[in-house]
Design an enzyme around this catalytic site. Sequence first.
Site, short mmCIF file in Angstrom:
data_model
loop_
_atom_site.label_atom_id
_atom_site.label_comp_id
_atom_site.label_asym_id
_atom_site.label_seq_id
_atom_site.Cartn_x
_atom_site.Cartn_y
_atom_site.Cartn_z
N TYR A 109 17.40 46.06 -46.36
CA TYR A 109 16.76 45.41 -45.21
C TYR A 109 16.72 43.89 -45.35
O TYR A 109 16.46 43.19 -44.38
CB TYR A 109 15.34 45.94 -45.02
CG TYR A 109 15.26 47.37 -44.57
CD1 TYR A 109 16.37 48.06 -44.12
CD2 TYR A 109 14.06 48.06 -44.61
CE1 TYR A 109 16.30 49.37 -43.72
CE2 TYR A 109 13.96 49.38 -44.20
CZ TYR A 109 15.10 50.03 -43.76
OH TYR A 109 15.02 51.35 -43.35
N LYS B 113 20.73 57.03 -55.16
CA LYS B 113 22.05 57.65 -54.98
C LYS B 113 23.00 57.10 -56.04
O LYS B 113 24.02 56.47 -55.75
CB LYS B 113 22.58 57.37 -53.57
CG LYS B 113 21.91 58.21 -52.50
CD LYS B 113 22.29 59.69 -52.60
CE LYS B 113 23.74 59.91 -52.16
NZ LYS B 113 24.12 61.35 -52.26
N ASP C 51 11.79 54.43 -46.71
CA ASP C 51 11.49 54.45 -45.28
C ASP C 51 11.73 55.86 -44.72
O ASP C 51 10.90 56.43 -44.01
CB ASP C 51 12.39 53.42 -44.58
CG ASP C 51 11.92 53.10 -43.17
OD1 ASP C 51 10.95 53.71 -42.70
OD2 ASP C 51 12.52 52.22 -42.54
N ASP D 191 8.67 59.01 -44.04
CA ASP D 191 8.48 59.56 -42.70
C ASP D 191 8.68 61.07 -42.71
O ASP D 191 7.98 61.81 -42.01
CB ASP D 191 9.46 58.91 -41.72
CG ASP D 191 8.98 57.55 -41.23
OD1 ASP D 191 7.87 57.14 -41.62
OD2 ASP D 191 9.69 56.91 -40.45
#
Length: 368
Positions: free
Chosen positions: A142, A192, A249, A253
């Site tokens: 981000y 990952k 993120d 959620d």
Amino acid sequence: MSNPSLLILAGDGIGPEVMAEVKRIIDWFGARRDLTFDVTEGLVGGCSYDAHGTPLTDAVMAQAQEADAVLLGAVGGPKYDKLDFSVKPERGLLRLRKEMDLFSNLRPAQCFDALADFSSMKRDVVAGLDIMIVRELTSGIYFGEPRGVFKEGNERVGINTQRYTESEIARVARSAFELARKRDNRLCSMEKANVMESGILWRDVVQEVHDAEYPDVELSHMYADAGAMQLTRWPKQFDVIVTDNLFGDILSDLAAMLTGSLGMLPSASLGAPMANGRPKALYEPVHGSAPDIAGKGIANPIACILSFAMALRYSFDKGDEATRVEKAVEKVLADGVRTADLMQSGDGTPATTSQVGDAILAALDASL
């Protein structure tokens, strides 16, 4: 000694309504528990843009830097959709996170027994769920450079860069290890590493921090996509999860919906300790500004109230008082005092925002 300071930024939409109930809880602690806060208020988001032409003024940013903790309601709404990206309400929140260097985002996913049937998962999968996701908040994809939409030959290309330094990974890992020590002493790190070099570095650094500083904590590693699968298969296998900005993120959620309602979930964003030993800190509910119900007095204030409970625990070392608030919320839910988002057909008449606040205050009184 002076009282601890709180900066309240109620924001947009339902933010002022749910924050009004938090202010009643704060007043209760001053009157009944001799725990008084010096409270100031400011604007953030769309309301700040309306008043000042910017989603966060330099003056409010300076207040946030000085406060012992910041409580934020919500920002945004369709009224601001056509604004330039640089002045959208969300930029105010991002500026707070970035300039306060709030690198560790704590997102609990707790399923109260009274709400287990609201989850889309089976009751036995989620009943009693209590996990914490620690998301790195100020770096990663981000914020990495280069980024943007560019012309390449005859077409456009969108670029975002995943970038982490060792120190950025190490500090959020330490935050997660410390938290795990106060819970069930288990930490799962997700990345990952099978396809991303940043994931390889992430796994290596988390392991190094563990081996050198936290060998008593049980550490495991998991690919983030496998982690998403396991969160929906058997979430109670986890205690604390630490992961990067993007995966955090998404995974937080996902975990939020295991509990059945976004209106129930608080969060904390923590930074480095200040001179007084308290961390830079911002607390906010996970839910958005919900402009469709703003001003109707029907918003669920519990996530915002639980965010204040997190402030009691993590900023003010008042874990017993935080538990008092959480148990009051649990009692109110068990008694069936709920806003419409927590009710099913045939459950009766929904409570208003202020009625939920009344019930929580009554439960706090009963706890004395």
